[in-house]
Write a protein that holds these residues in place. Structure first.
Motif, PDB file in Angstrom:
ATOM      1  N   UNK A 308      51.634  75.334 -56.473  1.00 55.29           N
ATOM      2  CA  UNK A 308      52.760  75.020 -57.352  1.00 55.29           C
ATOM      3  C   UNK A 308      52.535  75.195 -58.833  1.00 55.29           C
ATOM      4  N   UNK A 309      51.293  75.464 -59.234  1.00 56.16           N
ATOM      5  CA  UNK A 309      50.976  75.470 -60.657  1.00 56.16           C
ATOM      6  C   UNK A 309      51.784  76.432 -61.503  1.00 56.16           C
ATOM      7  N   UNK A 310      52.103  77.594 -60.936  1.00 59.52           N
ATOM      8  CA  UNK A 310      52.842  78.594 -61.708  1.00 59.52           C
ATOM      9  C   UNK A 310      54.278  78.764 -61.204  1.00 59.52           C
ATOM     10  N   UNK A 311      54.779  77.717 -60.506  1.00 56.28           N
ATOM     11  CA  UNK A 311      56.179  77.710 -60.070  1.00 56.28           C
ATOM     12  C   UNK A 311      56.890  76.452 -60.551  1.00 56.28           C
ATOM     13  N   UNK A 316      61.469  73.510 -62.836  1.00 59.07           N
ATOM     14  CA  UNK A 316      62.048  72.376 -63.566  1.00 59.07           C
ATOM     15  C   UNK A 316      62.908  72.881 -64.722  1.00 59.07           C
ATOM     16  N   UNK A 317      62.434  73.899 -65.425  1.00 57.10           N
ATOM     17  CA  UNK A 317      63.218  74.457 -66.535  1.00 57.10           C
ATOM     18  C   UNK A 317      64.513  75.078 -66.037  1.00 57.10           C
ATOM     19  N   UNK A 318      64.494  75.567 -64.805  1.00 54.04           N
ATOM     20  CA  UNK A 318      65.695  76.173 -64.220  1.00 54.04           C
ATOM     21  C   UNK A 318      66.671  75.138 -63.680  1.00 54.04           C
ATOM     22  N   UNK A 408      60.318  82.930 -60.842  1.00 55.45           N
ATOM     23  CA  UNK A 408      60.599  81.659 -60.175  1.00 55.45           C
ATOM     24  C   UNK A 408      62.056  81.576 -59.750  1.00 55.45           C
ATOM     25  N   UNK A 409      62.942  82.039 -60.609  1.00 59.32           N
ATOM     26  CA  UNK A 409      64.366  82.027 -60.260  1.00 59.32           C
ATOM     27  C   UNK A 409      64.605  82.822 -58.978  1.00 59.32           C
ATOM     28  N   UNK A 410      63.988  83.985 -58.866  1.00 57.57           N
ATOM     29  CA  UNK A 410      64.203  84.842 -57.701  1.00 57.57           C
ATOM     30  C   UNK A 410      63.634  84.217 -56.421  1.00 57.57           C
ATOM     31  N   UNK A 431      61.331  71.456 -41.193  1.00 59.33           N
ATOM     32  CA  UNK A 431      60.431  70.304 -41.285  1.00 59.33           C
ATOM     33  C   UNK A 431      60.555  69.693 -42.684  1.00 59.33           C
ATOM     34  N   UNK A 432      61.069  68.471 -42.747  1.00 55.19           N
ATOM     35  CA  UNK A 432      61.219  67.784 -44.033  1.00 55.19           C
ATOM     36  C   UNK A 432      62.217  68.465 -44.955  1.00 55.19           C
ATOM     37  N   UNK A 433      62.059  68.199 -46.244  1.00 58.65           N
ATOM     38  CA  UNK A 433      62.921  68.813 -47.257  1.00 58.65           C
ATOM     39  C   UNK A 433      62.039  69.554 -48.258  1.00 58.65           C
ATOM     40  N   UNK A 434      61.892  70.871 -48.088  1.00 59.29           N
ATOM     41  CA  UNK A 434      60.994  71.643 -48.954  1.00 59.29           C
ATOM     42  C   UNK A 434      61.392  71.541 -50.424  1.00 59.29           C
ATOM     43  N   UNK A 435      60.396  71.362 -51.286  1.00 59.87           N
ATOM     44  CA  UNK A 435      60.633  71.288 -52.724  1.00 59.87           C
ATOM     45  C   UNK A 435      60.455  72.629 -53.418  1.00 59.87           C
ATOM     46  N   UNK A 436      59.792  73.563 -52.733  1.00 60.30           N
ATOM     47  CA  UNK A 436      59.429  74.781 -53.447  1.00 60.30           C
ATOM     48  C   UNK A 436      59.724  76.007 -52.606  1.00 60.30           C
ATOM     49  N   UNK A 437      58.749  76.861 -52.413  1.00 57.29           N
ATOM     50  CA  UNK A 437      58.974  78.170 -51.799  1.00 57.29           C
ATOM     51  C   UNK A 437      58.330  78.310 -50.430  1.00 57.29           C
ATOM     52  N   UNK A 438      57.965  77.193 -49.824  1.00 56.25           N
ATOM     53  CA  UNK A 438      57.444  77.207 -48.459  1.00 56.25           C
ATOM     54  C   UNK A 438      58.481  76.551 -47.558  1.00 56.25           C
ATOM     55  N   UNK A 439      58.835  77.242 -46.491  1.00 59.13           N
ATOM     56  CA  UNK A 439      59.829  76.715 -45.555  1.00 59.13           C
ATOM     57  C   UNK A 439      59.200  76.667 -44.165  1.00 59.13           C
TER      58      UNK A 439
END
Length: 536
Positions: A308-311, A316-318, A408-410, A431-439
């Motif tokens: 998550x470091x570079x996403x 958050x800014x988006x 990140x937007x894409x 599974x759960x509610x993904x916060x990022x780019x892993x589903x």
């Protein structure tokens, strides 16, 4: 009658009194042995649960029977051979000794031939290669040129190569600025180093935490606590550095269970870990609550931001609802972030950061009594490839804030489209509610590992998961133009499995399924070790 019983009792007492000196020695030893057995059993039960402990015990007894043990070994070998079948093919022609001199052109042609045997990864791998789209060719050219320009350099020799020393310093400073540090490395406390990847960053953070807590609290039998979703690199760190590891089940939201972790904290605890997000399900742990917990007990707290470091800073800014995850959270003592993932740097580049120099000092190894001179090294590796550091610096400088924001937007938009597409398939659930780019997704109706096998036959390379049985896709820029292809193939694969249940020819569904359900985890451990021993 009563007199007879009294006489018998007296006789017994007289007999036992003869052994009193021996019993006085034996009883304490027996008590110590029983205490040790109970302690070991309690620890094992805490870590593995009653059912797994009981079944593991039964399996251990069964293995004592020669015929049963031989049968288990034979079945294990069959599984290992199935797993190794692809990786061992063609090894007969591999080079086993130095050849005669070959021309540079001939060597390159041999390498091009071998490269042609690699999987077509463009667009169809979960994670693996993070750059994609129209920018990929130019980006690869830039980082390759940067690497080539500094391929001879080694930051171990700072006096000879001050260029790469500057590049490393700036990569660390730029990363720490992204992750909650309001001050740069020159004027503030946050500091760190570049490493060969997320695993080395994690190993260094754990080692530094162990040694820091030994000085701070005198802990000589260190323990650390992680959740089931935390990366396996922490198991490696525990083995390497002789640290007792407690693994706590996740909560109903598939996050680190703060209350569960709290129950395992004791006087030997040096470190707890949170992930942002966790590799299996892409879910961010409750970092603020974990930070408060670590602060209240005065222990270290590492946040795994390798993915998550570079996403997350850009998400958050988006406007995405990203909870606190970095050094802005009180209690966070160290962070790992991979530049070679969404930072789009060359493979083999990561960053480990510390809240202050007092903690990072324990990362270093200094040797004063070597006949070769005084020696000090910051990371696990002594010599390090300066070309990789230069490539990471070039990637970050060329992309800048705007580049990472657009990337990140894409990928966030694509991950949302994939989530929606999976929800539209009745047989699957997320599974759960993904916060990022892993589903991650599983099924209560069909064998999800069979779905994975069919997706593999269509050229997709996804990740098989357990607890619960599921698979995931880690979205990268490669997936942006082909997201609908993925969803179409997934729908078709689910339909195929539903209409034709049972493992496909050559598939690994039976292996994955058996491994997850097997109660004797020691046998699974042996399978993995045997597989690795035969493939490398």
């Amino acid at each position: 009658m009563e007199e007879t019983l009294l006489n018998l009792r007296a006789s017994v007492n007289a007999f036992l009194s003869q052994f009193e000196p021996i019993l006085l020695i034996f009883y304490p030893l027996l008590a110590l042995f029983i205490s040790w057995i109970l302690h070991f059993s309690f620890c094992f039960l805490q870590e593995h649960g009653l059912r797994a402990t009981f079944l593991g015990f039964l399996m251990s007894l069964a293995k004592l029977i020669p015929g049963v043990r031989k049968y288990i070994e034979n079945e294990k070998q069959k599984v290992v051979e199935k797993l190794q079948s692809g990786s061992k093919s063609g090894r007969d022609s591999w080079q086993t000794e130095l050849p005669k001199v070959r021309s540079g052109r001939e060597v390159i042609e041999m390498m091009e031939k071998e490269k042609g045997k690699d999987v077509v990864w463009q667009g169809r791998c979960s994670g693996t290669v993070y750059i994609g789209g129209s920018q990929s060719e130019g980006h690869f050219s830039l980082t390759n040129e940067a690497y080539s320009m500094f391929s001879h350099t080694n930051p171990l020799h700072l006096d000879v190569f001050p260029s790469v020393a500057r590049f490393e310093w700036e990569v660390v400073a730029m990363t720490s600025a992204l992750l909650g540090s309001k001050e740069t490395a020159s004027g503030g406390q946050v500091c760190g180093n570049m490493t060969s990847g997320g695993t080395e960053s994690i190993l260094l953070a754990v080692k530094s935490s162990r040694d820091y807590m030994k000085v701070k609290k005198g802990i000589s039998k260190p323990e650390m606590i992680i959740s089931e979703s935390t990366h396996s690199a922490y198991d490696k760190a525990a083995q390497y550095f002789n640290i007792k590891l407690w693994r706590v089940p996740v909560n109903k939201e598939f996050q680190a269970d703060v209350k569960g972790i709290r129950r395992f904290i004791n006087g030997n605890t040096i470190l707890i870990v949170g992930s942002a997000p966790g590799f299996p399900h892409g879910i961010i742990d409750p970092i603020e609550e974990l930070g408060e917990l670590a602060s209240s007990f005065g222990i270290c707290f590492h946040v795994d931001l390798c993915l998550g470091g570079f996403v997350l800073p850009f998400a958050r800014k988006l406007g995405y609802p990203i909870p606190p995850f970095d050094f802005s959270v009180e209690g966070v003592t160290s962070i790992s972030a991979d530049v070679h993932k969404y930072g789009l740097a060359p493979k083999g580049t990561s960053v480990v950061l510390y809240r202050n120099h007092e903690i990072r000092k324990h990362q270093f190894v200094a040797v004063t009594e070597w006949s070769g001179g005084l020696y000090v090294s910051p990371t696990i590796a002594g010599s390090r490839p300066g070309g990789l550091i230069a490539g990471a610096w070039a990637a970050m400088m060329s992309l800048g804030q705007e580049g990472y924001l657009e990337n990140t937007r894409e990928i966030m938009e694509v991950s949302k489209r994939i989530q929606k597409g999976i929800k539209d398939i009745p047989e699957l659930y997320i599974v759960g509610r993904p916060d990022m780019t892993i589903v991650a997704f599983g099924s209560n109706d069909i064998n999800i590992f069979e779905v994975n096998d069919i997706m593999s036959s269509k050229g997709w390379h996804l990740n098989a998961l357990q607890k619960p049985s599921s698979i995931h896709i880690c979205v990268t820029l490669q997936h942006v133009p082909i997201v609908e292809d993925f969803l179409r193939d997934l729908r078709e694969s689910v339909k195929t499995v539903k209409e034709n249940p049972g493992p496909i020819s050559g598939g690994l569904a039976p292996v994955y399924g058996a491994a997850e359900k097997m109660p004797d985890r020691g046998t699974v451990h042996e399978l993995l070790v045997s597989y690795m021993d035969g493939t490398c």
